[in-house]
Design a protein around this motif. Sequence first.
Motif, PDB file in Angstrom:
ATOM      1  N   LEU A 137       7.265  10.043  10.759  1.00 54.49           N
ATOM      2  CA  LEU A 137       5.920   9.513  10.991  1.00 54.49           C
ATOM      3  C   LEU A 137       5.970   7.996  11.093  1.00 54.49           C
ATOM      4  N   GLY A 138       6.780   7.373  10.240  1.00 53.59           N
ATOM      5  CA  GLY A 138       6.928   5.918  10.292  1.00 53.59           C
ATOM      6  C   GLY A 138       8.125   5.546  11.139  1.00 53.59           C
ATOM      7  N   PHE A 139       8.160   4.318  11.613  1.00 59.40           N
ATOM      8  CA  PHE A 139       9.330   3.809  12.332  1.00 59.40           C
ATOM      9  C   PHE A 139       9.196   2.318  12.586  1.00 59.40           C
ATOM     10  N   LYS A 150      -3.466   6.518   4.778  1.00 58.68           N
ATOM     11  CA  LYS A 150      -2.682   7.256   5.778  1.00 58.68           C
ATOM     12  C   LYS A 150      -1.228   6.778   5.786  1.00 58.68           C
ATOM     13  N   GLU A 151      -1.026   5.468   5.803  1.00 62.27           N
ATOM     14  CA  GLU A 151       0.346   4.947   5.859  1.00 62.27           C
ATOM     15  C   GLU A 151       1.149   5.351   4.624  1.00 62.27           C
ATOM     16  N   LEU A 152       0.510   5.265   3.447  1.00 64.02           N
ATOM     17  CA  LEU A 152       1.241   5.576   2.210  1.00 64.02           C
ATOM     18  C   LEU A 152       1.569   7.070   2.137  1.00 64.02           C
ATOM     19  N   SER A 161      14.007   2.538   7.192  1.00 65.14           N
ATOM     20  CA  SER A 161      15.206   3.363   7.054  1.00 65.14           C
ATOM     21  C   SER A 161      15.143   4.532   8.033  1.00 65.14           C
ATOM     22  N   LYS A 162      14.144   4.501   8.954  1.00 64.95           N
ATOM     23  CA  LYS A 162      13.853   5.721   9.709  1.00 64.95           C
ATOM     24  C   LYS A 162      14.345   5.731  11.149  1.00 64.95           C
ATOM     25  N   LEU A 163      14.731   4.589  11.660  1.00 63.72           N
ATOM     26  CA  LEU A 163      15.173   4.545  13.045  1.00 63.72           C
ATOM     27  C   LEU A 163      16.693   4.459  13.026  1.00 63.72           C
ATOM     28  N   GLU A 167       6.238  -1.549   9.103  1.00 64.75           N
ATOM     29  CA  GLU A 167       5.140  -2.512   9.002  1.00 64.75           C
ATOM     30  C   GLU A 167       4.162  -2.221   7.882  1.00 64.75           C
ATOM     31  N   ALA A 168       4.084  -0.954   7.437  1.00 62.56           N
ATOM     32  CA  ALA A 168       2.980  -0.582   6.560  1.00 62.56           C
ATOM     33  C   ALA A 168       3.035  -1.296   5.208  1.00 62.56           C
ATOM     34  N   LEU A 169       4.167  -1.212   4.515  1.00 67.43           N
ATOM     35  CA  LEU A 169       4.217  -1.820   3.180  1.00 67.43           C
ATOM     36  C   LEU A 169       3.955  -3.320   3.230  1.00 67.43           C
ATOM     37  N   ALA A 208      -1.258   1.447  14.554  1.00 63.12           N
ATOM     38  CA  ALA A 208      -1.743   2.510  13.673  1.00 63.12           C
ATOM     39  C   ALA A 208      -1.131   3.870  14.025  1.00 63.12           C
ATOM     40  N   LYS A 209      -0.417   3.957  15.137  1.00 61.37           N
ATOM     41  CA  LYS A 209       0.308   5.163  15.537  1.00 61.37           C
ATOM     42  C   LYS A 209      -0.587   6.382  15.707  1.00 61.37           C
ATOM     43  N   ALA A 210      -1.867   6.162  15.974  1.00 66.47           N
ATOM     44  CA  ALA A 210      -2.781   7.306  16.117  1.00 66.47           C
ATOM     45  C   ALA A 210      -2.977   7.684  17.573  1.00 66.47           C
ATOM     46  N   GLU A 253       1.915   9.053   4.696  1.00 65.03           N
ATOM     47  CA  GLU A 253       2.964   9.299   5.691  1.00 65.03           C
ATOM     48  C   GLU A 253       4.336   8.931   5.145  1.00 65.03           C
ATOM     49  N   ASN A 254       4.393   7.832   4.416  1.00 64.67           N
ATOM     50  CA  ASN A 254       5.674   7.444   3.822  1.00 64.67           C
ATOM     51  C   ASN A 254       6.168   8.512   2.856  1.00 64.67           C
ATOM     52  N   ALA A 255       5.243   9.074   2.069  1.00 65.04           N
ATOM     53  CA  ALA A 255       5.621  10.116   1.118  1.00 65.04           C
ATOM     54  C   ALA A 255       6.134  11.352   1.859  1.00 65.04           C
TER      55      ALA A 255
HETATM   56 MG    MG Z   1       5.533   3.914   6.853  1.00 69.33          MG
END
Ligand code: MG
Length: 561
Positions: A92-94, A29-31, A79-81, A97-99, A306-308, A33-35
């Motif tokens: 989706l990310g902010f 899910k995280e990967l 790079s998203k905030l 933490e995922a990577l 997990a942002k769910a 979302e990054n894409a």
């Molecule tokens: Mg992410």
Amino acid sequence: MSALRRLPESVVNRIAAGEVVERPANAVKELVENAVDAGARRIEVTLRDGGKSLIAVADDGCGIAAGELALAVERHVTSKLAGDDLSDIRSLGFRGEALPAIGAVSRMTLASRPAGAESAWAIEVAGGRIGAPHPLAGAPGTRVEVRDLFFATPARLKFLKGADAETGACVDAVARIALARPEIAFTVHADGRKRLAADAAQGELLDARRARLAAVMGESFAANAVPVAAARDGVRIDGFAGLPTYTRAQARQLYLFVNGRPVRDRLLHGAVRAAYRDLLARDRHPVVALFLSLEAAAVDVNVHPAKAEVRFRDAGTVRGLIVSALRHALDAAGYRASTTVAHAALAALTPHAGVPGLFPQPGRAPAAALAEAAAGFQAPLAGTPPAGRVEAGEDPGAESLAEAYPLGAARGQLHETYIVAQTTAGIVIVDQHAAHERLVLERMRRALASHGVARQMLLIPEVVELDPALAAGLAARAGELAELGLAVEAFGDGAVVVREVPALLGQADISGLVRDLADDLAEMDSALTLKERLDHVCATMACHGSVRAGRRLTVAEMNAL
Ligand code: MG
Ligand code: ADP
């Protein structure tokens, strides 16, 4: 206790990683979302062994500059905030933490080539140790490979399910994102088999969504769902609601999205359940895909790593809107039954339909063969009682009943569970438990609205043992329950005593009812109004007071029902 010390970075990272990546599906899910955040048009996911030995996610998005690879795998780097404003999140990310989390618990390779760059560069992170960036052959975009997930935390590995179950969860994670983004093409391959393939859908959003739904959930959902659209106080809801006859045994197919983010949220689930409550049996779940959009500041997505989960500034409005939008859409559909089953069943029963492949005999028209076969079914076998229960057929009033009642005349009972009735032009199959439950519920509601529910005192009060917290919760609601005819009181720690039950319920299993009620009450959130809560309690009681499946009914009982 020993002296205070700061935990080393590697331990901190593993602790944090535990919250983000519990199982392979979380990493997937995280990967993905990054894409999506990188503006990809095409995302390809490859899994091996349920994601335990390999997860690879490749995209054709904006890529990461070679000089920034090392930064991208550091904690709290994003790079998203744009500002520092957590109340205005559009990606989706902010959390950044995922990577690092995935890198802390696996052997991860992040390879990327931004558009216009000469070549791709890659960086490895294994068990949290970051390697040096190096050039690598690769197409524009980003490819992340995660190998040996949880190799450094064998305890976690032990909690994983079998490869099939983990693969299923990974595919589901991608499917949820794919539903929200019909303009992106997705594929998932697991152990060499294609598990999901959705081309980029074109056209208006509604058409694109319908096409994507069909690609991800199958044509049958698209064919058995009604569109939902409503807006109120800055909240919009769009999507599709499955017909009440198109249900599942599990709640897994509730696809809910908030501003394009797949969520699993109790408030939203509860609202969907409330909307379908009168239409479904208690143990069945609807299939829905609902997309909520509202101002970013009106919803907090920063609830859990997990942002769910989400929190709404105005939960009441959101809940009310979902319930009314779904009810409206389903009302408009009337009692249209799901076509998939109905058409197949009718086709199989209509002699002229000529179902190809059924009784194929060379040189004979299929209709003739079918008619003959059908006649064979009609004749009772010598010496054996007819299959099913067909006394209703001998009832001379059956024809007039079929005309007088929309549900027809009862002709038989199958598996002590379904009543088969004949109408003037069709067949109606009634789930006896669901039907009776609905009747009891309606009566209870009517009684509640007019003069209160009639009670019946138990000769011997029944003591029901419960978890202490549940027992206390139930006792705290004694007033509400009394209105519904159920007199309960606390009985020491972890038990309640039941003295009176609604007369309507007849010979109900009281301890089963009380346990279900206690669970229900504990689960209900404060967004429910008192009326809704009462209604819920009514429904639980009605379920317990109804004819169970598995009971033989007489023809008179079936017709009465
Ligand atoms: Mg992410
Ligand atoms: P977040 O998504 O919360 O920003 P991540 O740890 O998932 O945190 O990613 C860190 C950063 O790495 C992102 O902010 C983004 O800049 C970059 N990144 C990660 N994956 C990709 C990708 N597939 N394409 C382009 N950039 C990416």
